[in-house]
Design a protein around this motif. Structure first.
Motif, mmCIF file in Angstrom:
data_model
loop_
_atom_site.group_PDB
_atom_site.id
_atom_site.type_symbol
_atom_site.label_atom_id
_atom_site.label_comp_id
_atom_site.label_asym_id
_atom_site.label_seq_id
_atom_site.Cartn_x
_atom_site.Cartn_y
_atom_site.Cartn_z
ATOM 1 N N TRP A 52 0.799 -1.211 0.000
ATOM 2 C CA TRP A 52 0.000 0.000 0.000
ATOM 3 C C TRP A 52 0.837 1.268 0.000
ATOM 4 C CZ3 TRP A 52 0.564 3.243 4.106
ATOM 5 C CH2 TRP A 52 1.034 2.703 5.294
ATOM 6 N N PHE A 53 2.157 1.135 0.033
ATOM 7 C CA PHE A 53 3.004 2.324 -0.035
ATOM 8 C C PHE A 53 2.887 3.012 -1.393
ATOM 9 C CE2 PHE A 53 5.325 0.765 3.714
ATOM 10 C CZ PHE A 53 5.365 1.943 4.426
ATOM 11 N N GLN A 54 2.447 2.283 -2.416
ATOM 12 C CA GLN A 54 2.253 2.904 -3.720
ATOM 13 C C GLN A 54 1.141 3.962 -3.635
ATOM 14 O OE1 GLN A 54 1.477 0.117 -6.824
ATOM 15 N NE2 GLN A 54 1.835 1.610 -8.445
ATOM 16 N N MET A 55 0.083 3.667 -2.916
ATOM 17 C CA MET A 55 -0.986 4.652 -2.719
ATOM 18 C C MET A 55 -0.487 5.816 -1.867
ATOM 19 S SD MET A 55 -3.951 5.400 -3.533
ATOM 20 C CE MET A 55 -5.406 6.276 -3.071
ATOM 21 N N ALA A 56 0.326 5.516 -0.860
ATOM 22 C CA ALA A 56 0.886 6.579 -0.018
ATOM 23 C C ALA A 56 1.804 7.484 -0.839
ATOM 24 C CB ALA A 56 1.634 5.973 1.158
ATOM 25 N N MET A 57 2.508 6.911 -1.793
ATOM 26 C CA MET A 57 3.363 7.726 -2.671
ATOM 27 C C MET A 57 2.512 8.696 -3.481
ATOM 28 S SD MET A 57 6.326 5.079 -4.010
ATOM 29 C CE MET A 57 5.886 5.440 -5.645
ATOM 30 N N PHE A 58 1.374 8.231 -3.945
ATOM 31 C CA PHE A 58 0.473 9.084 -4.705
ATOM 32 C C PHE A 58 -0.028 10.241 -3.842
ATOM 33 C CE2 PHE A 58 -3.943 10.003 -6.047
ATOM 34 C CZ PHE A 58 -3.666 10.515 -7.303
ATOM 35 N N ILE A 59 -0.383 9.958 -2.599
ATOM 36 C CA ILE A 59 -0.857 10.994 -1.691
ATOM 37 C C ILE A 59 0.249 11.995 -1.395
ATOM 38 C CG2 ILE A 59 -1.671 11.407 0.675
ATOM 39 C CD1 ILE A 59 -3.165 8.697 0.413
ATOM 40 N N CYS A 60 1.467 11.517 -1.179
ATOM 41 C CA CYS A 60 2.595 12.417 -0.914
ATOM 42 C C CYS A 60 2.910 13.280 -2.134
ATOM 43 C CB CYS A 60 3.829 11.615 -0.514
ATOM 44 S SG CYS A 60 3.670 10.793 1.076
ATOM 45 N N ALA A 61 2.821 12.707 -3.316
ATOM 46 C CA ALA A 61 3.059 13.488 -4.532
ATOM 47 C C ALA A 61 1.993 14.574 -4.688
ATOM 48 C CB ALA A 61 3.069 12.574 -5.753
ATOM 49 N N LEU A 62 0.748 14.256 -4.352
ATOM 50 C CA LEU A 62 -0.298 15.279 -4.379
ATOM 51 C C LEU A 62 -0.033 16.373 -3.351
ATOM 52 C CD1 LEU A 62 -3.610 13.308 -4.896
ATOM 53 C CD2 LEU A 62 -2.463 14.821 -6.489
ATOM 54 N N GLY A 63 0.482 16.003 -2.194
ATOM 55 C CA GLY A 63 0.840 16.997 -1.187
ATOM 56 C C GLY A 63 1.909 17.948 -1.687
ATOM 57 N N VAL A 64 2.906 17.414 -2.397
ATOM 58 C CA VAL A 64 3.956 18.257 -2.964
ATOM 59 C C VAL A 64 3.366 19.175 -4.033
ATOM 60 C CG1 VAL A 64 6.081 18.246 -4.317
ATOM 61 C CG2 VAL A 64 5.813 16.654 -2.421
ATOM 62 N N LEU A 65 2.516 18.635 -4.900
ATOM 63 C CA LEU A 65 1.918 19.458 -5.960
ATOM 64 C C LEU A 65 1.020 20.557 -5.396
ATOM 65 C CD1 LEU A 65 1.055 16.762 -8.633
ATOM 66 C CD2 LEU A 65 2.834 18.503 -8.738
ATOM 67 N N ILE A 66 0.245 20.241 -4.384
ATOM 68 C CA ILE A 66 -0.608 21.258 -3.765
ATOM 69 C C ILE A 66 0.256 22.323 -3.093
ATOM 70 C CG2 ILE A 66 -2.259 21.657 -1.887
ATOM 71 C CD1 ILE A 66 -3.516 18.945 -2.662
ATOM 72 N N GLY A 67 1.343 21.911 -2.454
ATOM 73 C CA GLY A 67 2.249 22.878 -1.835
ATOM 74 C C GLY A 67 2.872 23.809 -2.847
ATOM 75 N N VAL A 68 3.273 23.284 -3.989
ATOM 76 C CA VAL A 68 3.836 24.127 -5.049
ATOM 77 C C VAL A 68 2.778 25.073 -5.594
ATOM 78 C CG1 VAL A 68 4.809 24.068 -7.382
ATOM 79 C CG2 VAL A 68 5.677 22.513 -5.646
ATOM 80 N N ALA A 69 1.554 24.572 -5.763
ATOM 81 C CA ALA A 69 0.472 25.431 -6.244
ATOM 82 C C ALA A 69 0.189 26.564 -5.246
ATOM 83 C CB ALA A 69 -0.797 24.607 -6.485
ATOM 84 N N LEU A 70 0.214 26.259 -3.952
ATOM 85 C CA LEU A 70 0.010 27.296 -2.950
ATOM 86 C C LEU A 70 1.159 28.287 -2.917
ATOM 87 C CD1 LEU A 70 -1.525 25.247 -0.010
ATOM 88 C CD2 LEU A 70 -2.659 26.958 -1.423
#
Length: 86
Positions: A52-70
Motif C-alpha cells: 500500500w506504499f504505492q498509494m501513499a506515494m500518490f498521496i505524498c506526490a499530491l501533497g507536494v503538488l498542492i504545496g507548489v500550487a500554494l
C-alpha cells in the motif's frame, strides 16, 4: 453591557489590523515534509515491504503538488496582504 456590540454596531471596538505573515516559510516547510514522506514511501515500496506504499506515494506526490500550487498562489497574492498589513 455585553450585548451592546451586537445590538449597536457603533459600540464595537475597532478591528485590529491584520498581522503580516510570510506564508512562503510555511509552504516551503510543508513541501519539504511531503517530499521526505514521498522518499520514504518510495524506498519502502521499492524494497517491497508493504504494497500500500504505492498509494501513499500518490498521496505524498499530491501533497507536494498542492504545496507548489500554494507557493505560486502566494507569490501572486503577496501584494494584497502586504497592502492590508500597512
Amino acid at each position: 453591557m455585553k450585548f451592546a456590540p451586537i445590538i449597536d454596531p457603533h459600540a464595537r471596538r475597532p478591528m485590529p489590523k491584520p498581522v503580516q505573515v510570510d506564508l512562503r516559510k510555511a509552504f516551503i516547510f510543508g513541501i519539504i515534509l511531503w517530499t521526505l514522506a514521498l522518499i520514504i514511501c518510495a524506498c519502502c515500496w521499492y524494497f517491497g515491504h508493504i504494497r500500500w506504499f504505492q498509494m501513499a506515494m500518490f498521496i505524498c506526490a499530491l501533497g507536494v503538488l498542492i504545496g507548489v500550487a500554494l507557493l505560486i498562489w502566494e507569490h501572486f497574492d503577496r501584494s494584497d496582504y502586504r497592502r492590508l498589513g500597512q
